[in-house]
Design a protein around this motif. Structure first.
Motif, PDB file in Angstrom:
ATOM      1  N   TYR A 277       0.696  -0.938   0.374  1.00  0.00           N
ATOM      2  CA  TYR A 277      -0.404   0.157   0.104  1.00  0.00           C
ATOM      3  C   TYR A 277       0.333   1.330   0.375  1.00  0.00           C
ATOM      4  CZ  TYR A 277      -3.059   3.578   1.918  1.00  0.00           C
ATOM      5  OH  TYR A 277      -3.229   5.422   1.971  1.00  0.00           O
ATOM      6  N   ARG A 278       1.471   1.262   1.007  1.00  0.00           N
ATOM      7  CA  ARG A 278       2.736   2.430   0.688  1.00  0.00           C
ATOM      8  C   ARG A 278       3.795   2.962  -0.399  1.00  0.00           C
ATOM      9  NH1 ARG A 278       5.046   1.747   7.202  1.00  0.00           N
ATOM     10  NH2 ARG A 278       3.418   2.540   8.488  1.00  0.00           N
ATOM     11  N   ASN A 279       3.784   1.371  -1.118  1.00  0.00           N
ATOM     12  CA  ASN A 279       4.749   1.801  -2.541  1.00  0.00           C
ATOM     13  C   ASN A 279       3.834   2.204  -3.516  1.00  0.00           C
ATOM     14  OD1 ASN A 279       7.399   1.828  -0.493  1.00  0.00           O
ATOM     15  ND2 ASN A 279       6.815  -1.112  -0.839  1.00  0.00           N
ATOM     16  N   THR A 280       2.710   2.106  -3.237  1.00  0.00           N
ATOM     17  CA  THR A 280       1.257   1.739  -4.531  1.00  0.00           C
ATOM     18  C   THR A 280       1.423   0.685  -5.124  1.00  0.00           C
ATOM     19  OG1 THR A 280       2.758   3.085  -6.257  1.00  0.00           O
ATOM     20  CG2 THR A 280       1.974   4.856  -4.639  1.00  0.00           C
ATOM     21  N   LYS A 281       1.876  -0.292  -4.531  1.00  0.00           N
ATOM     22  CA  LYS A 281       1.345  -1.825  -5.187  1.00  0.00           C
ATOM     23  C   LYS A 281       0.338  -1.260  -5.447  1.00  0.00           C
ATOM     24  CE  LYS A 281       6.094  -2.415  -5.705  1.00  0.00           C
ATOM     25  NZ  LYS A 281       6.490  -3.211  -4.775  1.00  0.00           N
ATOM     26  N   LEU A 282      -0.746  -1.021  -4.598  1.00  0.00           N
ATOM     27  CA  LEU A 282      -2.233  -1.574  -4.824  1.00  0.00           C
ATOM     28  C   LEU A 282      -2.715  -0.572  -5.537  1.00  0.00           C
ATOM     29  CD1 LEU A 282      -2.850  -3.027  -0.945  1.00  0.00           C
ATOM     30  CD2 LEU A 282      -2.348  -3.737  -2.932  1.00  0.00           C
ATOM     31  N   GLY A 283      -1.973   0.589  -6.086  1.00  0.00           N
ATOM     32  CA  GLY A 283      -3.169   1.461  -6.487  1.00  0.00           C
ATOM     33  C   GLY A 283      -2.686   2.958  -6.361  1.00  0.00           C
ATOM     34  N   THR A 284      -2.908   4.119  -6.286  1.00  0.00           N
ATOM     35  CA  THR A 284      -3.149   4.937  -5.637  1.00  0.00           C
ATOM     36  C   THR A 284      -4.962   5.202  -5.258  1.00  0.00           C
ATOM     37  OG1 THR A 284      -3.972   5.896  -7.675  1.00  0.00           O
ATOM     38  CG2 THR A 284      -1.666   7.037  -7.135  1.00  0.00           C
ATOM     39  N   ILE A 285      -4.556   5.734  -3.895  1.00  0.00           N
ATOM     40  CA  ILE A 285      -5.741   4.986  -3.026  1.00  0.00           C
ATOM     41  C   ILE A 285      -5.457   6.441  -2.100  1.00  0.00           C
ATOM     42  CG2 ILE A 285      -6.814   3.760  -0.982  1.00  0.00           C
ATOM     43  CD1 ILE A 285      -5.695   1.285  -2.553  1.00  0.00           C
ATOM     44  N   THR A 286      -6.734   6.376  -1.779  1.00  0.00           N
ATOM     45  CA  THR A 286      -7.589   8.185  -1.021  1.00  0.00           C
ATOM     46  C   THR A 286      -8.621   7.361  -0.148  1.00  0.00           C
ATOM     47  OG1 THR A 286      -7.164   9.827  -1.904  1.00  0.00           O
ATOM     48  CG2 THR A 286      -8.167  10.170  -0.518  1.00  0.00           C
ATOM     49  N   LEU A 287      -7.490   7.670   1.034  1.00  0.00           N
ATOM     50  CA  LEU A 287      -8.516   6.737   2.314  1.00  0.00           C
ATOM     51  C   LEU A 287      -9.920   7.524   3.101  1.00  0.00           C
ATOM     52  CD1 LEU A 287      -5.270   4.982   4.021  1.00  0.00           C
ATOM     53  CD2 LEU A 287      -7.041   3.551   2.881  1.00  0.00           C
ATOM     54  N   ASP A 288      -9.226   9.235   3.248  1.00  0.00           N
ATOM     55  CA  ASP A 288     -10.635   9.849   3.513  1.00  0.00           C
ATOM     56  C   ASP A 288     -11.724   9.749   2.644  1.00  0.00           C
ATOM     57  OD1 ASP A 288      -8.996   9.134   6.219  1.00  0.00           O
ATOM     58  OD2 ASP A 288      -8.759  11.904   6.000  1.00  0.00           O
ATOM     59  N   LYS A 289     -12.452  10.370   3.046  1.00  0.00           N
ATOM     60  CA  LYS A 289     -13.849  10.728   1.970  1.00  0.00           C
ATOM     61  C   LYS A 289     -14.350  12.041   2.735  1.00  0.00           C
ATOM     62  CE  LYS A 289     -14.744   6.102   0.652  1.00  0.00           C
ATOM     63  NZ  LYS A 289     -16.020   5.241   0.169  1.00  0.00           N
TER      64      LYS A 289
END
Length: 306
Positions: A277-289
C-alpha cells in the motif's frame, strides 16, 4: 509492532498530553509569522489535519496543501480541493518530492501577503520579509518541501532575538522567510479510524499501533471500495474474497508467509500488504472521503470497519 489486543483497546497508543503540547507549540509559532501553511497528506486530508489549526490561525492567511498527490486518487483529490475551497480556504495540490506546485505556492503566498505589506507601507513601517510557517505531521513531506522551496543552497539564518532557541529561518525568496519547525504529531485519538489511517501511511511509528486492527481496516477498505486491486495484485479467487480474514490467509499462503506445519504467519502477511500500500503497488488510493463522518467506536465494538 504489537500483536493482538482487545477490541476496546485503542488502535494507536498515544497520550493526551501530546495534543496539549502540540497546541501550545503551534500557538507560539503562529505568533511569529504572517502566513500559515498547513501541509496535509492527500491520501488522508481529514485524518492528517490538526483540528485546532483553523481556530489558532485567526485572521492570518491560511493555505492548505494536499501533498503526495502522486500517491492519492486524482478524483478524490479534486473532491477535497473543492471541499476546502467551499470553506473559503486557499488550497493547492502538490508533490513535494518532485517539486510539482512549488511555483504556484510561492505566487499564492505573495498574493495573500500583499495586503500585509500594503498595511506596513501605509503605517510607514520599514518593509521586512514576509514570514511563513509550514505545519504538518511527521512523514507528510514537510522537510522535503522546505528543502525544495529553499533549493540546495538553503540560507538558514542564525537564531533571532526574541525567538525560541533552536528555531531557524529559511530564505525561500527575495522577500519570503520560512520558520523551520519540527513536525508535530496530533492524532485525533478519539477517532480510531483516523488513527489507523495515520498508521497506514506511516505518520505514526510502527511500534505504537496495533498492526492487526490497522490491517483489518485497510483490507476492509480495499474489499469494499477496490476489490479488483486485491484480486489482480495477489491473484485471489472469487471464493477467497469473502472476508478480510480469508483474504489475509490466502495472501499469506501465496506469498510464502508460512511457519512450521504450513501455518500462515499473519503478521508477516500484514507487513507485506502494508508495504504494498505504502509503495503504491495497490494503486493510488485515498482513504479519507469528503462525506465521511468521524468514527468513534463504543467500548467493545470492533474497529475494523474502514
Amino acid at each position: 509492532m504489537k500483536g493482538n489486543t482487545m477490541a476496546d483497546s485503542p488502535i494507536v497508543h498515544w497520550f493526551p498530553g501530546h495534543m496539549a503540547k502540540a497546541t501550545r507549540m503551534i500557538t507560539e509559532y503562529i505568533k511569529k509569522v504572517d502566513v500559515v501553511i498547513e501541509l496535509l497528506d492527500a491520501r488522508i486530508p481529514r485524518s492528517s489535519a490538526n483540528p485546532v489549526i483553523t481556530e489558532l490561525v485567526g485572521q492570518k492567511p491560511h493555505i492548505v496543501l494536499l501533498n503526495k498527490v502522486d500517491l492519492a486518487d486524482p478524483k478524490a483529490t479534486k473532491e477535497w480541493t473543492e471541499f476546502f475551497t467551499k470553506q473559503g480556504i486557499t488550497v493547492l495540490a502538490i508533490d513535494s518530492k518532485s517539486g510539482k506546485g512549488n511555483k504556484k505556492l510561492i505566487s499564492t503566498v505573495e498574493r495573500l501577503s500583499k495586503p500585509i505589506i500594503d498595511r506596513w507601507v501605509a503605517k510607514g513601517i520599514r518593509s521586512r520579509s514576509v514570514r511563513i510557517i509550514i505545519l504538518g505531521i511527521p512523514n507528510v513531506g514537510k522537510s522535503t518541501l522546505i528543502n525544495s522551496l529553499a533549493g540546495s543552497a538553503a540560507t538558514r539564518t542564525a537564531n533571532k532575538a526574541g525567538h525560541t532557541r533552536g528555531q531557524q529561518w529559511v530564505k525561500i525568496g527575495k522577500n519570503l522567510e520560512l520558520l523551520d519547525t519540527p513536525g508535530v504529531l496530533w492524532p485525533k485519538l478519539e477517532d480510531q479510524r483516523a488513527a489507523a489511517r495515520l498508521a497506514m501511511t506511516g505518520a505514526v511509528s510502527d511500534d505504537v499501533y496495533d498492526l492487526e486492527h490497522v490491517m483489518k481496516q485497510l483490507l476492509n477498505h480495499l474489499l469494499t471500495n477496490t476489490p479488483n486491486i486485491l484480486v489482480e495484485r495477489y491473484k485471489l479467487k472469487e471464493e477467497e474474497m469473502t472476508d478480510v480474514d480469508t483474504i489475509l490467509e490466502s495472501i499469506g499462503r501465496r506469498r510464502g508467509c508460512l511457519v512450521s506445519g504450513g501455518v500462515v504467519d499473519f503478521d508477516k502477511a500484514r507487513r507485506i500488504i502494508l508495504q504494498d500500500y505504502r509503495n503504491t503497488k495497490l494503486g493510488t488510493i485515498t482513504l479519507d472521503k469528503v462525506d465521511e463522518e468521524p468514527y468513534y467506536p463504543e467500548n467493545g465494538e470492533d474497529t475494523q470497519n474502514g
